[in-house]
Design a protein around this motif. Structure first.
Motif, short mmCIF file in Angstrom:
data_model
loop_
_atom_site.label_atom_id
_atom_site.label_comp_id
_atom_site.label_asym_id
_atom_site.label_seq_id
_atom_site.Cartn_x
_atom_site.Cartn_y
_atom_site.Cartn_z
N ALA A 168 2.65 81.15 -9.17
CA ALA A 168 3.41 81.87 -10.14
C ALA A 168 2.32 81.53 -11.59
O ALA A 168 2.22 82.40 -12.22
CB ALA A 168 4.73 81.20 -10.26
N GLU A 169 1.78 80.37 -11.59
CA GLU A 169 0.96 80.11 -12.66
C GLU A 169 -0.21 80.93 -12.74
O GLU A 169 -0.82 81.57 -13.81
CB GLU A 169 0.34 78.55 -12.53
CG GLU A 169 -0.30 78.24 -13.83
CD GLU A 169 -1.04 77.03 -13.60
OE1 GLU A 169 -0.29 76.05 -12.85
OE2 GLU A 169 -2.03 76.57 -14.33
N ALA A 170 -0.98 81.36 -11.63
CA ALA A 170 -2.10 82.00 -11.46
C ALA A 170 -1.81 83.55 -11.97
O ALA A 170 -2.42 84.21 -12.76
CB ALA A 170 -2.91 82.24 -10.16
N GLY A 171 -0.51 84.03 -11.72
CA GLY A 171 0.03 85.36 -12.11
C GLY A 171 0.23 85.50 -13.48
O GLY A 171 -0.20 86.58 -14.16
N PRO A 191 -11.06 81.63 -11.02
CA PRO A 191 -11.00 80.51 -10.17
C PRO A 191 -9.42 80.07 -9.97
O PRO A 191 -8.91 79.98 -8.70
CB PRO A 191 -11.53 79.34 -10.90
CG PRO A 191 -12.55 79.78 -11.88
CD PRO A 191 -11.76 81.06 -12.44
N ASP A 192 -8.74 80.21 -11.08
CA ASP A 192 -7.27 79.96 -11.01
C ASP A 192 -6.45 80.86 -10.03
O ASP A 192 -5.68 80.82 -9.09
CB ASP A 192 -6.60 79.86 -12.27
CG ASP A 192 -7.11 78.93 -13.26
OD1 ASP A 192 -7.79 78.05 -12.47
OD2 ASP A 192 -6.92 79.02 -14.41
N SER A 207 -6.93 87.19 -2.12
CA SER A 207 -8.12 86.47 -2.78
C SER A 207 -9.21 87.25 -2.43
O SER A 207 -10.20 87.64 -2.99
CB SER A 207 -8.37 85.15 -2.36
OG SER A 207 -7.23 84.28 -2.76
N LEU A 208 -9.32 87.62 -0.94
CA LEU A 208 -10.45 88.26 -0.27
C LEU A 208 -10.69 89.78 -1.11
O LEU A 208 -11.63 90.30 -1.43
CB LEU A 208 -10.26 88.65 1.11
CG LEU A 208 -11.20 89.49 1.72
CD1 LEU A 208 -11.03 89.23 3.40
CD2 LEU A 208 -11.10 90.93 1.96
N PHE A 209 -9.43 90.42 -1.25
CA PHE A 209 -9.37 91.80 -1.87
C PHE A 209 -9.69 91.79 -3.27
O PHE A 209 -10.41 92.65 -3.92
CB PHE A 209 -7.68 92.08 -1.81
CG PHE A 209 -7.47 93.54 -2.28
CD1 PHE A 209 -7.96 94.79 -1.46
CD2 PHE A 209 -7.04 93.85 -3.64
CE1 PHE A 209 -7.93 95.99 -1.97
CE2 PHE A 209 -6.90 95.10 -4.03
CZ PHE A 209 -7.26 96.24 -3.15
N LEU A 210 -9.31 90.87 -4.01
CA LEU A 210 -9.90 90.49 -5.44
C LEU A 210 -11.34 90.28 -5.44
O LEU A 210 -11.98 90.89 -6.35
CB LEU A 210 -8.93 89.62 -6.20
CG LEU A 210 -7.53 89.90 -6.25
CD1 LEU A 210 -6.91 88.85 -6.99
CD2 LEU A 210 -7.30 91.18 -7.03
N MET A 239 -3.94 74.05 -13.15
CA MET A 239 -5.05 74.25 -12.61
C MET A 239 -6.21 74.19 -13.60
O MET A 239 -6.29 75.18 -14.65
CB MET A 239 -5.15 75.67 -11.86
CG MET A 239 -4.25 75.59 -10.46
SD MET A 239 -4.51 77.03 -9.41
CE MET A 239 -3.49 78.07 -10.39
N ARG A 240 -7.13 73.48 -13.63
CA ARG A 240 -8.41 73.62 -14.63
C ARG A 240 -9.74 73.32 -14.03
O ARG A 240 -9.98 72.56 -13.13
CB ARG A 240 -8.28 72.59 -15.71
CG ARG A 240 -7.18 72.99 -16.74
CD ARG A 240 -7.20 72.08 -17.85
NE ARG A 240 -6.48 72.67 -19.14
CZ ARG A 240 -6.16 72.10 -19.96
NH1 ARG A 240 -6.70 70.66 -20.22
NH2 ARG A 240 -5.35 72.65 -21.15
#
Lengths: 493, 102
Positions: free
Chosen positions: A156-159, A230-231, A241-244, B100-101
């Motif tokens: 959720a945070e990464a999004g 990285p996030d 992740s592979l796709f991106l 995350m950092r």
């Protein structure tokens, strides 16, 4: 040729049409069947058919234009092949990965296919408008793909980070494009390059170029626009992740090639005004990107984050192309993209397979892996050494081509970019350190458990495909490099 | 006719306000709104250039941008809603969405 017989005037569009049909029917297929495996099989079949059609067109030397905006030539064919390989690998493992099978798979496969359609649309475009739309199609699909891993607070945070940074990059890009459009009155890249309306350096041109470099720099995670990568790679499920890391980033680099290489190719009116400055700008971005990527990767304990920083560094190596700006550099940059798909893709596949088997993402979780699964440990060793550039693996060959292009190419001429090649080689040495940490954990350190690891069969298939290509492209690079050279010549006429 | 510079200055001011908001605000929804401001700054540029060149491409580009921006906001708000369900916050500062950092 059968492609022309079936698709008529839209023959240049054929691989994209197949992808579009796939993206549109997949949610319906899932709704009608409610069987994950059926949806997966349909998605896989469409991806393979599209790849086969494109491979046939590429080998056959097809060229053509559709609707005046989409041009299929050798460059398009090679880039399409790259995106289709990435899609194939991502879809292949999605049905077995525990991270993705709990999603709404109809939407998941449709978004994956839709994002690939955007990339493929970009690869054949020669207009800023169509490139912009294609990039956004990929980006918006990717935001949703990252966040789809539900009930996971990291995803959720990464999004959130991805959508905000992506939106910012869109705004910068579009502002830059508006300035360039205002200056020349056209959005066709070749027309801009040949435009006589630009008679010198001015504010509008400078703002336009800087905003476009920054906006698309976010897409390839070039330093200093790399903080999201990285996030996002850590938060997303491994197939995504592979796709991106292998697909989406290559699209950004393809955009750089198609816009800036064509704008500043020798002899264009823009290259006379600020060609050298732009080359130095890209050289500095490349040097910082690889150095920051590699140095920060040393400090990572999460393997996905480490691979993300290593991806940033690899994008830095490929940005050497933008500094050198020759046919040979472009061909070797495209070849490095291919080898990067197999080695970085393979590494993410192993991480994904081990998550399915119940292992964590920390490097310390990989202790004693060689005892628990000799195959996975050996494959990981191969991919990591290939990323570091150890001969005779694919990563060595492609880096060799890339760095030698900075040194002046095959005929041994010295050039002004020797310092850039020197930094790149130093960086390869740094990268070996953090790759070796993983290898040490796998082979030398003793783990708490000695239980054998079982992974799903399709993961084994996908990893074997990557291993085969990492070795084959290392010893026989002509397999793809010949096509890359034709493609580079086609783009930089 | 209003001089072209006026439009460009309006666009630049909007863009600067948007960029300032993105850099300083910590609420994710306000940040998304600021990004919309930046997109609209570019739209003003496009329409103005299109009218002065004169060329239809500027207006075509604006329609595309509006469509893309709508799609992006739709996905963006959904993502924020998802994050809010998970974390009970849409703040982007220390206590919010920054676990995350590095």
């Amino acid at each position: 040729m059968f492609v022309e017989e079936i698709f008529g005037d839209y023959a240049a569009f054929a691989p994209i049409i197949i992808m579009l049909i796939s993206a549109l029917i997949l949610p319906a297929v899932h709704f009608a069947g409610k069987r994950h495996t059926v949806t997966w099989a349909v998605a896989l079949v469409f991806a393979v058919v599209s790849m086969a059609v494109n491979a046939y067109m590429l080998v056959d030397g097809f060229t053509g234009t559709t609707l005046g905006v989409y041009e299929y030539d050798a460059y398009t064919g090679v880039m399409l092949l790259l995106f289709q390989i990435v899609l194939f690998l991502a879809i292949l493992v999605s049905n077995a990965s525990t991270e993705t099978t709990r999603l709404h798979v109809g939407a998941y496969y449709a978004l994956l296919t839709g994002a690939t359609t955007g990339m493929m649309f970009v690869a054949g475009s020669s207009d800023l408008l169509t490139i912009f739309v294609g990039v956004e199609l990929t980006s918006i699909s990717s935001y949703a793909l990252v966040t789809m891993k539900r009930n996971d607070s990291r995803a959720a945070e990464a999004g959130v980070k991805y959508v905000i940074v992506g939106g910012l990059s869109t705004a910068l890009t579009i502002y830059g494009i508006s300035m360039i459009y205002g200056l020349t009155g056209t959005t066709d890249i070749a027309a801009i390059a040949a435009s006589t309306a630009i008679d010198g350096m001015n504010w509008i041109l400078a703002i336009g170029l800087v905003c476009m470099v920054a906006g698309y720099g976010f897409k390839i995670a070039a330093v200093p626009f790399h903080m999201w990568a990285p996030d996002v790679y850590e938060g997303a499920s491994s197939p995504v992740s592979l796709f991106l890391a292998t697909g989406s980033k290559k699209m950004g680099l393809s955009v750089f090639f198609q816009i800036f290489l064509v704008l500043f190719v020798a002899g264009s009116s823009l290259s006379a005004i600020c060609g050298e400055e732009v080359q130095y700008l890209f050289a500095i971005i490349a040097a910082f990107t690889m150095t920051v990527g590699n140095v920060v990767a040393i400090a990572q304990n999460n393997i996905k984050r480490m691979l993300a920083y290593s991806s940033i560094a690899q994008a830095g190596y490929i940005l050497i192309v933008m500094a050198v700006m020759t046919d040979y550099a472009l061909a070797s940059g495209m070849f490095h993209m291919f080898t990067h798909v197999f080695m970085k893709g393979g590494a993410f596949l192993i991480v994904g397979a081990l998550i399915c088997a119940g292992l964590g993402e920390k490097i310390s979780d990989y202790k004693g892996l060689a005892k628990r699964s000799p195959f996975l440990a050996a494959a990981m060793l191969l991919f990591l050494f290939s990323l570091a550039g150890i001969p005779p693996l694919a990563g060595f060959t492609s880096k060799f081509f890339l760095f030698s292009s900075a040194l002046g190419g095959v005929d041994g001429l010295t050039s002004q970019w020797v310092w850039l090649a020197f930094i790149a080689i130093l960086n390869s040495a740094i990268s070996l350190y953090y790759y070796a940490r993983v290898v040490k954990a796998m082979y030398i350190e003793k783990g708490e458990s000695t239980e054998k690891i079982k992974i799903p069969a399709v993961f084994t298939v996908a990893i074997v495909i990557c291993v085969v290509f990492v070795i084959v492209l290392g010893v026989y690079p002509q397999l793809i490099f010949d096509y890359c050279e034709t493609a580079a010549a086609a783009l930089l006429l | 006719m209003i001089p072209l510079e006026y439009f460009l200055i309006l666009g630049a001011i909007l863009f600067a306000i948007g960029a300032y908001g993105v850099a300083t605000k910590s609420n994710a929804i306000i940040v998304l709104m600021c990004i919309e401001l930046m997109l609209n700054a570019a739209n003003i540029n496009f329409v103005a250039f299109g009218a002065y060149h004169p060329d239809i491409m500027g207006q075509v580009f604006v329609i595309m941008t509006i469509t893309v921006a709508a799609a992006e906001v739709a996905v963006g708000i959904a993502i924020l809603l998802n994050a809010y369900k998970m974390r009970k916050t849409t703040e982007l500062d220390e206590d919010g969405l920054t676990s995350m950092r590095w």
